[in-house]
Design a protein around this motif. Structure first.
Motif, PDB file in Angstrom:
ATOM      1  N   THR A 249      37.582 -13.131  -8.511  1.00 30.55           N
ATOM      2  CA  THR A 249      36.475 -12.172  -8.573  1.00 30.55           C
ATOM      3  C   THR A 249      35.462 -12.463  -7.475  1.00 30.55           C
ATOM      4  OG1 THR A 249      36.761 -11.937 -10.968  1.00 30.55           O
ATOM      5  CG2 THR A 249      34.662 -11.212 -10.046  1.00 30.55           C
ATOM      6  N   VAL A 250      35.230 -13.744  -7.220  1.00 26.24           N
ATOM      7  CA  VAL A 250      34.319 -14.113  -6.132  1.00 26.24           C
ATOM      8  C   VAL A 250      34.864 -13.585  -4.805  1.00 26.24           C
ATOM      9  CG1 VAL A 250      33.285 -16.014  -4.831  1.00 26.24           C
ATOM     10  CG2 VAL A 250      33.479 -16.173  -7.321  1.00 26.24           C
ATOM     11  N   LYS A 251      36.175 -13.773  -4.572  1.00 23.86           N
ATOM     12  CA  LYS A 251      36.788 -13.299  -3.329  1.00 23.86           C
ATOM     13  C   LYS A 251      36.627 -11.785  -3.188  1.00 23.86           C
ATOM     14  CE  LYS A 251      40.312 -16.949  -3.064  1.00 23.86           C
ATOM     15  NZ  LYS A 251      41.773 -17.245  -3.143  1.00 23.86           N
ATOM     16  N   PHE A 252      36.753 -11.078  -4.304  1.00 27.84           N
ATOM     17  CA  PHE A 252      36.596  -9.623  -4.297  1.00 27.84           C
ATOM     18  C   PHE A 252      35.176  -9.242  -3.861  1.00 27.84           C
ATOM     19  CE2 PHE A 252      35.125  -5.872  -6.684  1.00 27.84           C
ATOM     20  CZ  PHE A 252      35.972  -4.900  -6.162  1.00 27.84           C
ATOM     21  N   HIS A 253      34.166  -9.936  -4.441  1.00 30.83           N
ATOM     22  CA  HIS A 253      32.768  -9.636  -4.089  1.00 30.83           C
ATOM     23  C   HIS A 253      32.470  -9.999  -2.641  1.00 30.83           C
ATOM     24  CE1 HIS A 253      31.567  -8.281  -7.990  1.00 30.83           C
ATOM     25  NE2 HIS A 253      31.780  -9.439  -8.589  1.00 30.83           N
ATOM     26  N   VAL A 254      32.997 -11.145  -2.194  1.00 30.90           N
ATOM     27  CA  VAL A 254      32.765 -11.555  -0.802  1.00 30.90           C
ATOM     28  C   VAL A 254      33.388 -10.542   0.154  1.00 30.90           C
ATOM     29  CG1 VAL A 254      33.269 -13.301   0.952  1.00 30.90           C
ATOM     30  CG2 VAL A 254      32.546 -14.008  -1.343  1.00 30.90           C
ATOM     31  N   SER A 255      34.576 -10.049  -0.182  1.00 35.16           N
ATOM     32  CA  SER A 255      35.232  -9.044   0.645  1.00 35.16           C
ATOM     33  C   SER A 255      34.388  -7.774   0.730  1.00 35.16           C
ATOM     34  CB  SER A 255      36.618  -8.721   0.072  1.00 35.16           C
ATOM     35  OG  SER A 255      37.246  -7.693   0.824  1.00 35.16           O
ATOM     36  N   ASN A 256      33.831  -7.359  -0.409  1.00 34.72           N
ATOM     37  CA  ASN A 256      32.963  -6.179  -0.419  1.00 34.72           C
ATOM     38  C   ASN A 256      31.707  -6.401   0.416  1.00 34.72           C
ATOM     39  OD1 ASN A 256      34.560  -4.494  -1.939  1.00 34.72           O
ATOM     40  ND2 ASN A 256      33.568  -4.978  -3.882  1.00 34.72           N
ATOM     41  N   LEU A 257      31.142  -7.604   0.325  1.00 38.10           N
ATOM     42  CA  LEU A 257      29.944  -7.925   1.098  1.00 38.10           C
ATOM     43  C   LEU A 257      30.233  -7.873   2.598  1.00 38.10           C
ATOM     44  CD1 LEU A 257      28.555 -10.891  -1.044  1.00 38.10           C
ATOM     45  CD2 LEU A 257      27.404  -8.698  -0.673  1.00 38.10           C
ATOM     46  N   LEU A 258      31.363  -8.428   2.998  1.00 39.49           N
ATOM     47  CA  LEU A 258      31.732  -8.407   4.420  1.00 39.49           C
ATOM     48  C   LEU A 258      31.904  -6.965   4.900  1.00 39.49           C
ATOM     49  CD1 LEU A 258      34.364 -11.307   4.434  1.00 39.49           C
ATOM     50  CD2 LEU A 258      32.105 -11.359   5.505  1.00 39.49           C
ATOM     51  N   ARG A 259      32.551  -6.135   4.068  1.00 42.21           N
ATOM     52  CA  ARG A 259      32.786  -4.744   4.450  1.00 42.21           C
ATOM     53  C   ARG A 259      31.470  -3.970   4.553  1.00 42.21           C
ATOM     54  NH1 ARG A 259      32.888  -0.566   1.277  1.00 42.21           N
ATOM     55  NH2 ARG A 259      33.181  -1.852  -0.596  1.00 42.21           N
ATOM     56  N   LYS A 260      30.593  -4.138   3.548  1.00 41.51           N
ATOM     57  CA  LYS A 260      29.334  -3.398   3.541  1.00 41.51           C
ATOM     58  C   LYS A 260      28.419  -3.829   4.686  1.00 41.51           C
ATOM     59  CE  LYS A 260      29.084  -2.339  -1.409  1.00 41.51           C
ATOM     60  NZ  LYS A 260      28.271  -2.458  -2.658  1.00 41.51           N
ATOM     61  N   ALA A 261      28.454  -5.118   5.004  1.00 41.84           N
ATOM     62  CA  ALA A 261      27.577  -5.631   6.061  1.00 41.84           C
ATOM     63  C   ALA A 261      28.168  -5.446   7.452  1.00 41.84           C
ATOM     64  CB  ALA A 261      27.289  -7.111   5.820  1.00 41.84           C
ATOM     65  N   GLY A 262      29.471  -5.128   7.510  1.00 40.82           N
ATOM     66  CA  GLY A 262      30.118  -5.022   8.814  1.00 40.82           C
ATOM     67  C   GLY A 262      30.291  -6.379   9.467  1.00 40.82           C
ATOM     68  N   ALA A 263      30.429  -7.407   8.639  1.00 39.96           N
ATOM     69  CA  ALA A 263      30.566  -8.780   9.149  1.00 39.96           C
ATOM     70  C   ALA A 263      32.033  -9.185   9.164  1.00 39.96           C
ATOM     71  CB  ALA A 263      29.757  -9.751   8.295  1.00 39.96           C
ATOM     72  N   ARG A 264      32.403 -10.053  10.102  1.00 41.21           N
ATOM     73  CA  ARG A 264      33.788 -10.498  10.226  1.00 41.21           C
ATOM     74  C   ARG A 264      34.033 -11.865   9.598  1.00 41.21           C
ATOM     75  NH1 ARG A 264      34.004  -9.589  16.585  1.00 41.21           N
ATOM     76  NH2 ARG A 264      31.904 -10.397  16.234  1.00 41.21           N
ATOM     77  N   SER A 265      32.969 -12.566   9.238  1.00 39.82           N
ATOM     78  CA  SER A 265      33.128 -13.908   8.672  1.00 39.82           C
ATOM     79  C   SER A 265      31.944 -14.218   7.764  1.00 39.82           C
ATOM     80  CB  SER A 265      33.201 -14.960   9.783  1.00 39.82           C
ATOM     81  OG  SER A 265      31.965 -15.013  10.478  1.00 39.82           O
ATOM     82  N   ARG A 266      32.093 -15.290   6.966  1.00 42.00           N
ATOM     83  CA  ARG A 266      30.990 -15.714   6.093  1.00 42.00           C
ATOM     84  C   ARG A 266      29.787 -16.162   6.925  1.00 42.00           C
ATOM     85  NH1 ARG A 266      33.501 -17.267   0.773  1.00 42.00           N
ATOM     86  NH2 ARG A 266      31.681 -18.551   0.287  1.00 42.00           N
ATOM     87  N   ALA A 267      30.071 -16.786   8.067  1.00 38.67           N
ATOM     88  CA  ALA A 267      28.956 -17.227   8.923  1.00 38.67           C
ATOM     89  C   ALA A 267      28.157 -16.047   9.436  1.00 38.67           C
ATOM     90  CB  ALA A 267      29.508 -18.039  10.093  1.00 38.67           C
ATOM     91  N   GLU A 268      28.870 -14.976   9.836  1.00 39.47           N
ATOM     92  CA  GLU A 268      28.179 -13.790  10.319  1.00 39.47           C
ATOM     93  C   GLU A 268      27.422 -13.110   9.175  1.00 39.47           C
ATOM     94  OE1 GLU A 268      29.211  -9.607  12.668  1.00 39.47           O
ATOM     95  OE2 GLU A 268      30.697 -11.218  12.578  1.00 39.47           O
ATOM     96  N   LEU A 269      28.020 -13.105   7.998  1.00 37.28           N
ATOM     97  CA  LEU A 269      27.360 -12.542   6.821  1.00 37.28           C
ATOM     98  C   LEU A 269      26.083 -13.305   6.513  1.00 37.28           C
ATOM     99  CD1 LEU A 269      27.438 -10.599   4.366  1.00 37.28           C
ATOM    100  CD2 LEU A 269      28.769 -12.363   3.160  1.00 37.28           C
ATOM    101  N   THR A 270      26.146 -14.629   6.581  1.00 42.64           N
ATOM    102  CA  THR A 270      24.974 -15.461   6.342  1.00 42.64           C
ATOM    103  C   THR A 270      23.865 -15.185   7.339  1.00 42.64           C
ATOM    104  OG1 THR A 270      26.321 -17.222   5.358  1.00 42.64           O
ATOM    105  CG2 THR A 270      24.139 -17.848   6.195  1.00 42.64           C
ATOM    106  N   ALA A 271      24.252 -15.051   8.612  1.00 38.73           N
ATOM    107  CA  ALA A 271      23.263 -14.776   9.651  1.00 38.73           C
ATOM    108  C   ALA A 271      22.587 -13.434   9.429  1.00 38.73           C
ATOM    109  CB  ALA A 271      23.930 -14.807  11.035  1.00 38.73           C
ATOM    110  N   LEU A 272      23.373 -12.419   9.012  1.00 36.21           N
ATOM    111  CA  LEU A 272      22.797 -11.092   8.747  1.00 36.21           C
ATOM    112  C   LEU A 272      21.858 -11.142   7.543  1.00 36.21           C
ATOM    113  CD1 LEU A 272      25.968  -8.873   9.306  1.00 36.21           C
ATOM    114  CD2 LEU A 272      23.897  -8.905  10.718  1.00 36.21           C
ATOM    115  N   ALA A 273      22.243 -11.923   6.513  1.00 30.70           N
ATOM    116  CA  ALA A 273      21.412 -12.018   5.313  1.00 30.70           C
ATOM    117  C   ALA A 273      20.086 -12.699   5.590  1.00 30.70           C
ATOM    118  CB  ALA A 273      22.164 -12.775   4.228  1.00 30.70           C
TER     119      ALA A 273
END
Length: 275
Positions: A249-273
């Motif tokens: 379920t965590v992987k599902f949410h992380v995947s959705n977060l990456l898609r919504k943010a337009g990020a390619r990695s967790r590091a990029e997602l973190t930087a955007l957040a």
């Protein structure tokens, strides 16, 4: 006169939440200790593996505790009169055992309750200021006044010393830094031969931290929880444990977060957040 004012519904709610958090933390600590004991007693683990696993369990628990402690400290409220009474207790040794005459001007009993962080900082600021005055060597009397205008805690401190205190005085540097950390203001006024005064304003509502990603992308409450933990550096298994959900379920949410943010990695997602 005894203050019989009942706590507001908001204050009562905070007290209930605090009691619940304390109970939950006690349960978590018990589970952590039991887990560490089980690991250390496990016959199928050698000493090195047991130490590594026990250290990981303890580290995770400490990080979790610090997060909760920070949240509680910022959310707990202190009635302004009660916070001022604690200040009087803090300064009691100076009054009782020294030659300093401290005059306390009580705040109004109807003043807004202070966030715990503001109350704690205000007492520390006043203590530092009084010691700064005393260190000048000629101060015999200090007047301390607190007031609350609904948005700010207003602190006034005046002495009867030489009247040569300035904003550039080394003794005021820690005070100025503390005031700035709370987005407050500090003003110094001195009249030679008549004493010095400090006027301090501390906002009761700290400025909101910017959350560019949360503001610009629609996220569910669960996605916000997952994003917060991703930004903290937690991995999927740890996020699942903290939120009581499966790793898938965590992987599902992380995947959705990456898609919504337009990020390619967790590091990029973190930087955007973090913006």
């Amino acid at each position: 006169m005894t203050d019989t004012t009942l706590p507001s519904p908001a204050s009562r709610q905070l007290l209930v939440e605090h009691a619940r958090t304390v109970a939950e933390q006690a349960d978590r600590h018990a589970v952590t200790l039991e887990s560490m004991l089980a690991v250390l007693r496990a016959g199928r683990l050698d000493d090195r593996a047991a130490r590594i696993l026990a250290t990981e369990i303890a580290t995770t628990a400490l990080v979790d505790l610090r997060m909760v402690t920070d949240q509680q400290r910022s959310r707990m409220l202190e009635p302004v009169v009660g916070a001022f009474a604690r200040l009087r207790t803090d300064l009691h040794p100076l009054v009782r055992y020294g030659d300093l005459d401290v005059q306390f001007v009580e705040p109004p009993t109807t003043g807004r309750a202070l966030p715990g962080e503001v109350a704690h900082a205000a007492r520390a600021i006043v203590r530092s200021a009084v010691l700064a005055f005393v260190d000048k060597g000629e101060t015999r009397r200090v007047r301390i006044q607190w007031d609350c205008d609904g948005l700010n805690l207003l602190i006034g401190i005046r002495d009867d010393g030489r009247g040569d205190l300035t904003m550039h005085d080394d003794s005021l540097r820690p005070i100025a830094e503390q005031v700035r950390s709370l987005d407050g203001t500090l003003a110094v006024d001195a009249t030679p031969g008549w004493g010095s005064s400090l006027d301090i304003r501390l906002p009761l509502d700290p400025p909101n931290e910017p959350e560019p990603l949360v503001d610009s992308v629609p996220l569910s409450l669960r996605e916000r929880d997952v994003l917060r933990l991703v930004v903290s550096g937690a991995r999927n298994r740890e996020i699942g444990r903290r939120l009581s959900i499966s790793e898938n379920t965590v992987k599902f949410h992380v995947s959705n977060l990456l898609r919504k943010a337009g990020a390619r990695s967790r590091a990029e997602l973190t930087a955007l957040a973090k913006g």
